[in-house]
Enzyme design. Structure first.
Site, PDB file in Angstrom:
ATOM      1  N   CYS A 150       0.715  -1.133  -0.131  1.00 34.15           N
ATOM      2  CA  CYS A 150       0.095   0.066   0.160  1.00 34.15           C
ATOM      3  C   CYS A 150       0.925   1.271  -0.213  1.00 34.15           C
ATOM      4  O   CYS A 150       1.367   1.384  -1.047  1.00 34.15           O
ATOM      5  CB  CYS A 150      -0.926  -0.155   1.219  1.00 34.15           C
ATOM      6  N   HIS A 210      -3.712  -5.012   0.458  1.00 32.53           N
ATOM      7  CA  HIS A 210      -3.019  -5.453   1.854  1.00 32.53           C
ATOM      8  C   HIS A 210      -2.927  -7.012   1.660  1.00 32.53           C
ATOM      9  O   HIS A 210      -4.313  -7.602   2.272  1.00 32.53           O
ATOM     10  CB  HIS A 210      -3.818  -4.864   2.870  1.00 32.53           C
ATOM     11  N   GLU A 217      -1.710  -8.962   3.370  1.00 35.13           N
ATOM     12  CA  GLU A 217      -1.628  -9.660   4.873  1.00 35.13           C
ATOM     13  C   GLU A 217      -3.035 -10.116   5.539  1.00 35.13           C
ATOM     14  O   GLU A 217      -3.008 -10.913   6.099  1.00 35.13           O
ATOM     15  CB  GLU A 217      -0.938  -8.808   5.962  1.00 35.13           C
TER      16      GLU A 217
END
Ligand code: GLN
Length: 551
Positions: free
Chosen positions: A387, A524, A526
């Site tokens: 990001c 993102h 994750e």
């Protein structure tokens, strides 16, 4: 309100006592994992007593990371645990704060929906909470509802009252109260103390809730006599006193709770009959975590280096990448401001096999992160930009390779010479099917691109090779975008655009050639990594860092 009995779903309510940070979210997630291992379907809900309408605008330093769901909800980080441990998919309806509940009651009052009646905590606020909980009814076998905060908090009282009423509405066989408490070990006395737990249960009883199961966080296992003592003072059976022992890896929690018979007790009390659980995958996972063949060090340059909770999912995703590569991942947090104010990246990042620049907001430390990126690019150290990290990689490339000096993001400078990262005034929102309009003056929070968006990948790129899919879906949370006006120029200078929105208007992934692994993504990743299924980008980044280490 309607008091319809539960159609199918059974509800587990988890409260916490003594103090916060006992790991209620992990306990809830672990219970969900154990129920899934017996073939049941589960979902979760977190009820947070604070008054913010959602955690979106809360400082990660105070509250930990903001976890983003597919449907674009900005939620509590416990949603991340729930998704990582189970197959449940979290959404807006899985996280409520007091603020959101009050807001909706007040809006109803303004619209005259209460027909001039006096609007009160009971029944109006409590009914609103019950409605939020009962939305989950019928969707799964078991819904696990976690009440944030600690019993005794003033803000939490309406939630406690609502779940007290729900037990009556749902019936005993369809609801269960689990209380997570602390049983401290006093080193000087060599003794384990049960008094805080007794007081905490007393507090719950004063609110009309008798816990069915106690989970006791402790450093040392509780023996039978201690369990009996707790049971006696807290009106539960000794076998319903579960030791929740401290563990080295959070992924051990399901196994430890299972060893204590937690899942058996839960199912027995809810009157559910299932086959034996299949916990082998969790055993294999923990074995892998505890026996890594190698170690890899990742340098993270962030703003919140002081507080790991702010990067919870990121940290976990790196651990998952490590598991996939049979490696223990050591994290080296490097303060971006130190890098900005003359800190030498060579020195500060020495010993790091890979460099990661995570997401973030605001200009603090930004130039330091750019120094770290230059260092990783020039020294061929695997680099992963997420990001903000991707945006800074674009700025770094524009300034130092494409000759666009003065390149910057409009987030840090209102009118940069080359706004390579800019605020798109209009964009098509794939989720709502509407054109979104925004400018510098739009409300904070209201202008972010949030939630899952599709992304088309280019073959024979790092991203294409990692995912081995033509189209993927990833979660976003940002305001600024890659500026297409510079795309051709940057591509000509060697920047590879390997992922875009399906209509090619939004650049989602950039990479470099002639570098072992250099990738930045606007989303993102994750948030979608799981311990048993590492995210492809984290897996490959760790692989590249391991390869770099060997050199
Ligand atoms: N601050 C950047 C933006 O708003 C990046 C946000 C992030 O990293 N989540 O676009």
């Amino acid at each position: 309100m309607d008091r319809q009995p539960s159609k199918k779903t059974k509800f587990i309510f988890i409260t916490g006592g003594v103090l916060s940070s006992l790991g209620k979210g992990l306990a809830a997630a672990a219970i969900g994992a154990l129920l899934e291992s017996r073939g049941m379907t589960v979902t979760f809900q977190k009820l947070d007593p604070y008054i913010n309408v959602d955690p979106g605008t809360m400082n990660p330093f105070q509250h930990g990371e903001v976890y983003v769901t597919d449907d674009g909800a900005e939620t509590d980080l416990d949603m991340g645990h729930y998704e990582r441990y189970t197959n449940a998919v979290m959404a807006q309806k899985n996280n409520y704060t007091s603020g959101r509940i009050y807001y909706s009651v007040i809006m109803k009052e303004r619209r005259g929906e209460y027909l001039g009646g006096t609007v009160q905590m009971i029944p109006h606020i409590t009914d609103e909470i019950k409605r939020a909980v009962l939305q989950l009814d019928g969707s799964v076998d078991v819904a696990i509802i976690e009440i944030g905060g600690t019993v005794g908090d003033i803000e939490g009282l309406p939630f406690i009252e609502a779940i007290r009423q729900l037990r009556g509405d749902l019936g005993r066989e369809n609801s269960l109260f689990i209380h997570l408490t602390l049983v401290p070990y006093i080193k000087t006395a060599g003794e384990i103390k049960t008094k805080p737990t007794q007081h905490s249960v007393k507090g719950l009883l004063a609110s009309g809730i008798q816990p069915d199961i106690l989970m006791c966080r402790t450093e040392v296992p509780l023996d039978q006599s201690l369990k009996k003592k707790i049971a006696l003072f807290c009106n539960v059976e000794p076998q319903s006193v579960i030791t929740a022992i401290d563990v080295d890896s959070i992924y051990e929690v399901p196994l430890k709770l299972h060893e204590e018979g937690a899942d058996d007790r839960i199912l027995e009390k809810l009157g559910i009959w299932t086959g034996a659980p299949n916990i082998k995958p969790w055993e294999d996972l923990v074995y892998k975590i505890k026996h890594p063949r190698r170690t890899v060090t990742i340098g993270i340059t962030g703003k919140y280096v002081e507080l790991r909770e702010a990067y919870k999912s990121l940290h976990e995703a790196l651990v998952h990448g490590g598991i996939a590569g049979d490696a223990k991942v050591e994290l080296e947090y490097v303060n971006a401001e130190e890098l900005e104010h003359g800190g030498d990246p060579q020195k500060l990042l020495a010993g790091c096999d890979g460099v990661l620049v995570p997401g973030g907001f605001g200009s603090r430390g930004v130039e330091g992160k750019i120094h770290a990126i230059t260092y990783a690019r020039e020294n061929k150290i695997p680099f992963f930009g997420i990001c903000l990290g991707m945006q800074l990689a674009v700025i770094e490339f524009a300034r130092n390779i494409a000759g666009l000096s003065g390149a910057n993001s409009m987030e840090f400078e209102p009118a940069p010479k080359h706004p390579v990262i800019y605020l798109m005034k209009e964009w098509f929102d794939f989720r709502t099917g509407k054109i979104e309009v925004r400018d510098e003056n739009s409300d904070m929070g209201g202008t972010l691109r949030l939630g899952a968006y599709p992304c088309k990948l280019v073959e024979n790129t790092l991203a294409g090779d990692a995912y081995r899919q033509e189209e993927i879906s990833e979660r976003h949370r940002h305001r600024y975008e890659f500026n297409n006006q510079y795309r051709a120029q940057l591509e000509e200078a060697g920047l590879v655009v390997s992922g875009t929105s399906p209509d090619d208007t939004l650049v989602e992934i950039v990479e470099l050639k002639d570098h072992p692994w250099f990738l930045g993504c606007q989303f993102h990743p994750e948030f979608k990594s799981k311990p048993m299924r590492a995210h492809p980008l984290f897996r490959d980044f760790i692989q590249a860092a391991l390869a770099n280490k060997k050199k």
